[in-house]
Design an enzyme around this catalytic site. Structure first.
Site, PDB file in Angstrom:
ATOM      1  N   GLU A  72       0.810  -1.220   0.000  1.00  0.00           N
ATOM      2  CA  GLU A  72       0.000   0.000   0.000  1.00  0.00           C
ATOM      3  C   GLU A  72       0.843   1.269   0.000  1.00  0.00           C
ATOM      4  O   GLU A  72       1.963   1.285   0.508  1.00  0.00           O
ATOM      5  CB  GLU A  72      -0.919   0.006   1.235  1.00  0.00           C
ATOM      6  CG  GLU A  72      -2.042  -0.999   1.096  1.00  0.00           C
ATOM      7  CD  GLU A  72      -2.905  -1.168   2.334  1.00  0.00           C
ATOM      8  OE1 GLU A  72      -4.112  -1.368   2.173  1.00  0.00           O
ATOM      9  OE2 GLU A  72      -2.373  -1.105   3.459  1.00  0.00           O
ATOM     10  N   CYS A 100       3.550   8.480   1.245  1.00  0.00           N
ATOM     11  CA  CYS A 100       4.086   7.536   2.224  1.00  0.00           C
ATOM     12  C   CYS A 100       4.263   6.199   1.505  1.00  0.00           C
ATOM     13  O   CYS A 100       3.278   5.613   1.046  1.00  0.00           O
ATOM     14  CB  CYS A 100       3.096   7.437   3.389  1.00  0.00           C
ATOM     15  SG  CYS A 100       3.582   6.235   4.636  1.00  0.00           S
ATOM     16  N   CYS A 160       6.374  -7.061   7.139  1.00  0.00           N
ATOM     17  CA  CYS A 160       7.518  -6.637   7.945  1.00  0.00           C
ATOM     18  C   CYS A 160       7.852  -7.754   8.922  1.00  0.00           C
ATOM     19  O   CYS A 160       6.953  -8.399   9.463  1.00  0.00           O
ATOM     20  CB  CYS A 160       7.195  -5.352   8.703  1.00  0.00           C
ATOM     21  SG  CYS A 160       8.594  -4.742   9.677  1.00  0.00           S
ATOM     22  N   CYS A 179       6.385  -5.688  15.643  1.00  0.00           N
ATOM     23  CA  CYS A 179       5.834  -4.783  16.658  1.00  0.00           C
ATOM     24  C   CYS A 179       4.337  -5.087  16.765  1.00  0.00           C
ATOM     25  O   CYS A 179       3.605  -5.012  15.769  1.00  0.00           O
ATOM     26  CB  CYS A 179       6.034  -3.323  16.254  1.00  0.00           C
ATOM     27  SG  CYS A 179       7.739  -2.941  15.828  1.00  0.00           S
ATOM     28  N   CYS A 214       1.315  -2.791  15.443  1.00  0.00           N
ATOM     29  CA  CYS A 214       1.335  -2.353  14.040  1.00  0.00           C
ATOM     30  C   CYS A 214       0.723  -3.440  13.154  1.00  0.00           C
ATOM     31  O   CYS A 214       1.109  -4.607  13.230  1.00  0.00           O
ATOM     32  CB  CYS A 214       2.791  -2.080  13.648  1.00  0.00           C
ATOM     33  SG  CYS A 214       3.058  -1.912  11.882  1.00  0.00           S
ATOM     34  N   CYS A 242      -0.823   5.703  10.233  1.00  0.00           N
ATOM     35  CA  CYS A 242       0.390   5.032  10.689  1.00  0.00           C
ATOM     36  C   CYS A 242       0.056   3.700  11.322  1.00  0.00           C
ATOM     37  O   CYS A 242      -0.802   3.628  12.209  1.00  0.00           O
ATOM     38  CB  CYS A 242       1.089   5.867  11.750  1.00  0.00           C
ATOM     39  SG  CYS A 242       1.539   7.488  11.211  1.00  0.00           S
TER      40      CYS A 242
HETATM   41  N1  SAH Z   1       9.216   0.273  10.053  1.00  0.00           N
HETATM   42  C1  SAH Z   1       9.429   1.663  10.171  1.00  0.00           C
HETATM   43  C2  SAH Z   1       8.579   2.507   9.249  1.00  0.00           C
HETATM   44  C3  SAH Z   1       7.140   2.093   9.065  1.00  0.00           C
HETATM   45  S1  SAH Z   1       6.074   2.287  10.460  1.00  0.00           S
HETATM   46  C4  SAH Z   1       9.280   2.110  11.603  1.00  0.00           C
HETATM   47  O1  SAH Z   1       8.791   1.332  12.412  1.00  0.00           O
HETATM   48  O2  SAH Z   1       9.674   3.212  11.895  1.00  0.00           O
HETATM   49  C5  SAH Z   1       5.824   4.046  10.482  1.00  0.00           C
HETATM   50  C6  SAH Z   1       5.496   4.608  11.854  1.00  0.00           C
HETATM   51  O3  SAH Z   1       4.198   4.194  12.279  1.00  0.00           O
HETATM   52  C7  SAH Z   1       6.458   4.135  12.923  1.00  0.00           C
HETATM   53  O4  SAH Z   1       6.839   5.209  13.748  1.00  0.00           O
HETATM   54  C8  SAH Z   1       5.632   3.151  13.685  1.00  0.00           C
HETATM   55  O5  SAH Z   1       6.089   2.937  14.979  1.00  0.00           O
HETATM   56  C9  SAH Z   1       4.285   3.817  13.644  1.00  0.00           C
HETATM   57  N2  SAH Z   1       3.171   2.935  13.983  1.00  0.00           N
HETATM   58  C10 SAH Z   1       3.081   1.596  13.837  1.00  0.00           C
HETATM   59  N3  SAH Z   1       1.869   1.134  14.271  1.00  0.00           N
HETATM   60  C11 SAH Z   1       1.189   2.223  14.704  1.00  0.00           C
HETATM   61  C12 SAH Z   1      -0.122   2.413  15.244  1.00  0.00           C
HETATM   62  N4  SAH Z   1      -0.969   1.395  15.412  1.00  0.00           N
HETATM   63  N5  SAH Z   1      -0.496   3.666  15.566  1.00  0.00           N
HETATM   64  C13 SAH Z   1       0.342   4.724  15.366  1.00  0.00           C
HETATM   65  N6  SAH Z   1       1.574   4.602  14.853  1.00  0.00           N
HETATM   66  C14 SAH Z   1       2.007   3.374  14.529  1.00  0.00           C
HETATM   67 FE1  SF4 Z   2       7.632  -3.110  11.029  1.00  0.00          FE
HETATM   68 FE2  SF4 Z   2       5.389  -1.953  11.869  1.00  0.00          FE
HETATM   69 FE3  SF4 Z   2       7.426  -2.320  13.572  1.00  0.00          FE
HETATM   70 FE4  SF4 Z   2       7.640  -0.486  11.596  1.00  0.00          FE
HETATM   71  S1  SF4 Z   2       6.197  -0.446  13.322  1.00  0.00           S
HETATM   72  S2  SF4 Z   2       9.163  -2.017  12.228  1.00  0.00           S
HETATM   73  S3  SF4 Z   2       6.453  -1.517   9.975  1.00  0.00           S
HETATM   74  S4  SF4 Z   2       6.250  -3.941  12.573  1.00  0.00           S
END
Ligand code: SAH
Ligand code: SF4
Length: 353
Positions: free
Chosen positions: A90, A103, A110, A114, A117, A334
């Site tokens: 996406e 974006c 991934c 986390c 996410c 995000c």
């Molecule tokens: N993998 C990279 C970039 C993609 S995620 C990273 O983790 O930085 C982009 C941003 O969205 C990151 O700061 C991540 O921590 C944040 N993010 C992930 N899940 C989220 C959520 N449920 N609500 C708000 N931000 C989130």
């Molecule tokens: Fe991967 Fe989501 Fe963690 Fe970013 S926040 S490193 S996209 S699992």
């Protein structure tokens, strides 16, 4: 020739395909593709047979599956299939007055896991190529051009961990900067904190922005929220940020998704401030109220708590901004990108404590 897609191709690849053509023809192709955002068949300065040759030799990588619009037309999420069929990804296009931000995704899925996410919940499928990353910006720029808006910023904050795929990402950064003319200061790479990737990035020549997704400033909590912290703990991560700053002299941003009762307390603000203040120049904080995802039980902090957290940081002397959330109702915000996985939004399930 090594390239298999149009935006993975180098000038050299194009020269080989258009064998025997003078250099100015290659320049016309390059400008047509990257500056004028044309497909080969639309580059009218080229003779038709050359357009056909190019079109046949170098296919595009992304096929649009669907487009969803939110925020009164100002946020557009595009779902694509990669050319190998099996991996949807996406891209989010956001309009801000007279310019747009794209974006981009850097991996299908991934591997970092986390829990909060949606991409992490879905797991890893594969790395994306430079061409696949660049093509997202090209195609989003074409959409924006229809609204007479130029893409001025690209954030590597879509699906995937950019620094786990650093060489393809850097190839994309170079094409966006050299070929599309987007200033390096308007390119932002967001990382979960992959230390070897930060080190590689610090030796790269262009002054792109670096954002580090911190979310917790003590190891026991960060181990839980961001499992890769067990491999790259906070002290070592901070050292790599310091080394990065020494080399680049560009401010680092820490991203912090505020999770109700988990990382939004006074104690968290103090710990975060201490880390920010340990960097020169001091880090800037970007606060993101946690967006709901299907696999994570805890809610985002309330608006009041988000503002209180910001005030605590500012009172301690750390600058923080609250990220305006875009596209939450279409799962484009995000952490919500899951590319076709069933996403149920609205009320997250209760925490089972
Ligand atoms: N993998 C990279 C970039 C993609 S995620 C990273 O983790 O930085 C982009 C941003 O969205 C990151 O700061 C991540 O921590 C944040 N993010 C992930 N899940 C989220 C959520 N449920 N609500 C708000 N931000 C989130
Ligand atoms: Fe991967 Fe989501 Fe963690 Fe970013 S926040 S490193 S996209 S699992």
């Amino acid at each position: 020739m090594t390239a298999t897609s149009l935006y993975d191709a180098s000038r050299q690849d194009i020269a080989e395909i258009l064998a025997g053509q003078p250099r100015y023809r290659i320049d016309q192709v390059w400008e047509g593709l990257y500056v004028h955002l044309k497909s080969p068949s639309e580059i009218s300065s080229l003779p038709i047979n050359l357009r056909n040759t190019l079109q046949a030799a170098l296919p595009m990588s992304l096929q649009e599956v669907s487009r969803t619009v939110a925020d009164d037309g100002e946020t557009i999420k595009i779902l694509w299939n990669l050319s190998d069929g099996g991996s949807p990804i996406e891209t989010v296009l956001m309009y801000y007055e007279d310019r747009a931000t794209v974006c981009v995704s850097t991996q299908a899925g991934c591997a970092m896991g986390c829990g909060f996410c949606a991409t992490g919940q879905a797991g890893f499928t594969r790395h994306m190529t430079t061409g696949e990353i660049v093509e997202q910006v090209i195609l989003a720029s074409r959409i924006a051009a229809l609204a007479d808006i130029r893409v001025g910023n690209v954030v590597f904050m879509g699906m995937g961990e950019p620094l786990a795929n650093e060489s393809a990402v850097w190839g994309a950064v170079e094409k966006m900067n050299h070929d599309m003319g987007i200033s390096a200061r308007h390119l932002t790479i967001s990382t979960v904190g992959i230390i070897p990737g930060i080190r590689t990035l610090s030796n790269r020549p262009l002054p792109v922005n670096l954002a580090v997704s911190l979310h917790a400033a003590r190891n026991d909590l960060r181990d839980e929220l961001v499992p890769i912290n067990k491999r790259y703990p906070i002290e070592e991560l901070m050292q790599s940020c310091r080394d990065y700053l020494d080399k680049k002299n560009r401010r680092i941003t820490f991203e912090w998704a505020l999770i109700d009762g988990i990382n939004d307390t006074e104690r968290d603000a103090r710990e975060l401030h201490t880390l920010c203040a340990s960097l020169r120049p001091s880090a800037h904080v970007n606060l993101i109220p946690l967006n709901p995802t299907p696999g994570w039980p805890t809610r985002g902090s309330s608006n009041n708590k988000v503002h209180a957290f910001r005030r605590s940081l500012e009172a301690l002397g750390t600058n923080a901004t609250i990220r305006q959330n875009r596209g939450t109702d279409i799962a484009a915000a995000c952490g919500q990108l899951a590319a076709g996985q069933p996403v149920t939004l609205g009320k997250p399930p209760k925490a089972d404590k």
